[in-house]
Design an enzyme around this catalytic site. Sequence first.
Site, mmCIF file in Angstrom:
data_model
loop_
_atom_site.group_PDB
_atom_site.id
_atom_site.type_symbol
_atom_site.label_atom_id
_atom_site.label_comp_id
_atom_site.label_asym_id
_atom_site.label_seq_id
_atom_site.Cartn_x
_atom_site.Cartn_y
_atom_site.Cartn_z
ATOM 1 N NE ARG A 1 -2.380 -1.768 3.215
ATOM 2 C CZ ARG A 1 -2.563 -3.013 3.633
ATOM 3 N NH1 ARG A 1 -3.415 -3.782 3.015
ATOM 4 N NH2 ARG A 1 -1.910 -3.485 4.673
ATOM 5 C CD GLU B 1 2.141 -12.263 18.231
ATOM 6 O OE1 GLU B 1 1.547 -11.859 17.211
ATOM 7 O OE2 GLU B 1 1.571 -12.603 19.278
HETATM 8 P P1 AMP Z 1 4.211 -3.160 11.439
HETATM 9 O O1 AMP Z 1 5.508 -3.704 10.868
HETATM 10 O O2 AMP Z 1 3.728 -3.950 12.604
HETATM 11 O O3 AMP Z 1 4.312 -1.676 11.731
HETATM 12 O O4 AMP Z 1 3.099 -3.365 10.332
HETATM 13 C C1 AMP Z 1 2.944 -2.449 9.299
HETATM 14 C C2 AMP Z 1 2.428 -3.084 8.040
HETATM 15 O O5 AMP Z 1 1.351 -3.993 8.288
HETATM 16 C C3 AMP Z 1 1.896 -2.006 7.110
HETATM 17 O O6 AMP Z 1 2.386 -2.264 5.793
HETATM 18 C C4 AMP Z 1 0.387 -2.117 7.183
HETATM 19 O O7 AMP Z 1 -0.174 -1.982 5.914
HETATM 20 C C5 AMP Z 1 0.096 -3.501 7.776
HETATM 21 N N1 AMP Z 1 -0.824 -3.459 8.935
HETATM 22 C C6 AMP Z 1 -0.526 -3.796 10.209
HETATM 23 N N2 AMP Z 1 -1.588 -3.662 11.019
HETATM 24 C C7 AMP Z 1 -2.606 -3.208 10.248
HETATM 25 C C8 AMP Z 1 -3.980 -2.839 10.505
HETATM 26 N N3 AMP Z 1 -4.530 -2.915 11.722
HETATM 27 N N4 AMP Z 1 -4.723 -2.405 9.456
HETATM 28 C C9 AMP Z 1 -4.182 -2.298 8.234
HETATM 29 N N5 AMP Z 1 -2.909 -2.631 7.926
HETATM 30 C C10 AMP Z 1 -2.115 -3.091 8.906
#
Ligand code: AMP
Length: 184
Positions: A67, A104
């Site tokens: 995205r 995780e």
């Molecule tokens: P993180 O590495 O945990 O910060 O996860 C970020 C990535 O996961 C991004 O590319 C987001 O598009 C996706 N992502 C994680 N949690 C969500 C959520 N609750 N809603 C939409 N996309 C999420």
Amino acid sequence: MKTLNESDKQYILRAIRNVPDYPKPGIQFKDITTLLNDPQVFHFLMDHLTARYEDQGIDFIAGIESRGFIFGAALAASLRTRFVPIRKPGKLPYTTISEKYTLEYGFDEVELHIDAFKTDKANPKVLLIDDLIATGGTAKAAVNLINKACASCAEACFIINLAFLQGDEEIKKQTEVYSVLEID
Ligand code: AMP
């Protein structure tokens, strides 16, 4: 640098669909396809990001798969600057460099073409962009990757920060962070 007032933030937030329990129970998935489907809101958001970054001398916009590609490529075209995709492993055809990060359970990885930030400028200025920051693991690895590629991450930009997860706190140790919307 430009930020939005509360009513402008609410205008964008209203266009994002919340999908409970996707992809697993307990997760509130922030679905930006509804925002992309609303030309007024999408244009308003991209106009705001253009105004924020147009005088910042950004040499490259790096978008995180997938995205981050949508917002990053639209912004690069609007700023008349270059776009670089940061991808999941095995997707880029030329020589790559990579950065692993822990999940995780297990680990994941992001990749970049070795010459992605090649320009006649030493230490080019990169704006990193993704739709959302949750734990911050992906963005942190992406910033490390930008540094490995001899470029400098001027700011990491997200449309949504899941603030209660405090993922942005880690990234703030490495670069500036801007989130259009904060969700508690
Ligand atoms: P993180 O590495 O945990 O910060 O996860 C970020 C990535 O996961 C991004 O590319 C987001 O598009 C996706 N992502 C994680 N949690 C969500 C959520 N609750 N809603 C939409 N996309 C999420």
